[in-house]
Design an enzyme around this catalytic site. Structure first.
Site, PDB file in Angstrom:
ATOM      1  N   ARG A 174       6.004  -3.767   1.764  1.00 35.80           N
ATOM      2  CA  ARG A 174       5.080  -4.614   2.513  1.00 35.80           C
ATOM      3  C   ARG A 174       4.796  -5.905   1.753  1.00 35.80           C
ATOM      4  O   ARG A 174       3.993  -6.717   2.210  1.00 35.80           O
ATOM      5  CB  ARG A 174       3.775  -3.867   2.721  1.00 35.80           C
ATOM      6  CG  ARG A 174       3.504  -3.504   4.193  1.00 35.80           C
ATOM      7  CD  ARG A 174       2.283  -2.658   4.173  1.00 35.80           C
ATOM      8  NE  ARG A 174       1.553  -2.507   5.360  1.00 35.80           N
ATOM      9  CZ  ARG A 174       1.507  -1.362   6.046  1.00 35.80           C
ATOM     10  NH1 ARG A 174       2.273  -0.351   5.715  1.00 35.80           N
ATOM     11  NH2 ARG A 174       0.701  -1.241   7.064  1.00 35.80           N
ATOM     12  N   ARG A 186      -6.274  -6.802   9.028  1.00 36.31           N
ATOM     13  CA  ARG A 186      -4.937  -6.254   8.787  1.00 36.31           C
ATOM     14  C   ARG A 186      -3.862  -7.279   9.159  1.00 36.31           C
ATOM     15  O   ARG A 186      -2.854  -7.414   8.456  1.00 36.31           O
ATOM     16  CB  ARG A 186      -4.739  -4.956   9.574  1.00 36.31           C
ATOM     17  CG  ARG A 186      -5.518  -3.810   8.964  1.00 36.31           C
ATOM     18  CD  ARG A 186      -5.560  -2.620   9.864  1.00 36.31           C
ATOM     19  NE  ARG A 186      -4.293  -1.915   9.958  1.00 36.31           N
ATOM     20  CZ  ARG A 186      -3.993  -1.040  10.913  1.00 36.31           C
ATOM     21  NH1 ARG A 186      -4.860  -0.788  11.864  1.00 36.31           N
ATOM     22  NH2 ARG A 186      -2.842  -0.425  10.898  1.00 36.31           N
TER      23      ARG A 186
HETATM   24  P1  AMP Z   1      -0.075   2.008   8.091  1.00 38.64           P
HETATM   25  O1  AMP Z   1      -0.295   3.402   8.561  1.00 38.64           O
HETATM   26  O2  AMP Z   1       1.355   1.715   7.766  1.00 38.64           O
HETATM   27  O3  AMP Z   1      -0.681   0.971   9.003  1.00 38.64           O
HETATM   28  O4  AMP Z   1      -0.856   1.895   6.683  1.00 38.64           O
HETATM   29  C1  AMP Z   1      -2.253   2.076   6.605  1.00 38.64           C
HETATM   30  C2  AMP Z   1      -2.799   1.425   5.354  1.00 38.64           C
HETATM   31  O5  AMP Z   1      -2.222   2.038   4.189  1.00 38.64           O
HETATM   32  C3  AMP Z   1      -2.500  -0.050   5.186  1.00 38.64           C
HETATM   33  O6  AMP Z   1      -3.396  -0.879   5.912  1.00 38.64           O
HETATM   34  C4  AMP Z   1      -2.650  -0.210   3.681  1.00 38.64           C
HETATM   35  O7  AMP Z   1      -4.014  -0.198   3.285  1.00 38.64           O
HETATM   36  C5  AMP Z   1      -2.025   1.068   3.170  1.00 38.64           C
HETATM   37  N1  AMP Z   1      -0.567   0.900   2.969  1.00 38.64           N
HETATM   38  C6  AMP Z   1       0.441   1.564   3.597  1.00 38.64           C
HETATM   39  N2  AMP Z   1       1.641   1.170   3.152  1.00 38.64           N
HETATM   40  C7  AMP Z   1       1.397   0.219   2.209  1.00 38.64           C
HETATM   41  C8  AMP Z   1       2.228  -0.587   1.389  1.00 38.64           C
HETATM   42  N3  AMP Z   1       3.572  -0.500   1.431  1.00 38.64           N
HETATM   43  N4  AMP Z   1       1.629  -1.465   0.548  1.00 38.64           N
HETATM   44  C9  AMP Z   1       0.292  -1.561   0.476  1.00 38.64           C
HETATM   45  N5  AMP Z   1      -0.549  -0.846   1.231  1.00 38.64           N
HETATM   46  C10 AMP Z   1      -0.015   0.053   2.094  1.00 38.64           C
END
Ligand code: AMP
Length: 220
Positions: free
Chosen positions: A91, A174
């Site tokens: 990310r 986000r």
């Molecule tokens: P997601 O389910 O992919 O939307 O991830 C939920 C949250 O997890 C994100 O908003 C971040 O806080 C954290 N997160 C997930 N993947 C990453 C990543 N590769 N780098 C940093 N934070 C992450």
């Protein structure tokens, strides 16, 4: 056949998780969602979960150093030997550099980055209606993919809920994080000749047909 390593890239709520889960099932490859891994740590209240919680609940990215080790451990698992699908990682460009370094030490590299995009209006609508199963993490949508009984997961019968970070007031944070930190991965992967763009504005099945055809083509 070379090892298939796919990166699913795109803004939160675009539908990449749904596509990644479906492809992983069809290709029998592990679907590695860093968001799911972190949510599992939060649920188990592990030291990593405690460190990540504040960032996640605020819609911010978790610092790279916490994410990279988590992923490196996961992809070292035996079930990743034939390949894997990364959903929500990398990310940041920095995370990709860490991934590239770890893979190249084994003579491997990312096969392709599948980039999903849709209008901001579509994204906000998809996120705000999204529900997640507390037990198995399966996703549904109150309007576009409703569960048979409201609030009950079709896959396992547990309760579905709205993630804290899917609440309307967290979505703009986000998207801001995405634009500032993840957006630069698009030209980064394009420059490496790895980017394949998908218009994620249409229906799930229609997009999936394209995703599957593309992935099948990479296997040859
Ligand atoms: P997601 O389910 O992919 O939307 O991830 C939920 C949250 O997890 C994100 O908003 C971040 O806080 C954290 N997160 C997930 N993947 C990453 C990543 N590769 N780098 C940093 N934070 C992450």
């Amino acid at each position: 056949m070379s090892k298939l390593i796919l990166v699913f890239l795109g803004p939160p709520g675009v539908g990449k998780g749904t596509q990644a889960a479906r492809l992983a099932k069809d290709l029998t490859l592990p679907h590695i969602s860093t968001g799911d891994l972190f949510r599992d740590h939060l649920k188990r209240d592990t030291p990593l979960g405690q460190k990540a919680k504040g960032y996640m609940n605020e819609g911010k990215l978790v610092p790279d150093e916490l994410v990279v080790d988590l992923v490196m451990d996961r992809i070292a698992n035996q079930d990743c030997a034939a390949g894997f699908i990364l959903d929500g990682f990398p990310r940041t460009v920095n995370q990709d550099l860490a991934l590239e370094k770890a893979l190249s030490a084994k003579g491997e590299k990312v096969s392709a980055a599948l980039y999903f995009d849709a209008s901001r209006e579509t994204i906000v609508e998809r996120i705000s209606g999204r529900r997640t199963c507390r037990a198995c993490g399966a996703m549904s949508h109150v309007k576009y993919a409703p569960t048979k009984a409201a609030g009950v997961c079709d896959a396992c019968g547990s309760e579905t809920y709205q993630r804290v970070d899917d609440a309307a007031e967290k979505v703009s944070e986000r998207l801001k994080e995405y634009d500032a930190k993840t957006g630069p991965l698009v030209p980064h992967y394009r420059g490496k000749g790895l980017l394949r763009e998908f218009d994620a504005g249409g229906g799930v099945d229609e997009i999936y047909a394209e995703v599957k055809a593309f992935a099948e083509g990479l296997k040859d």
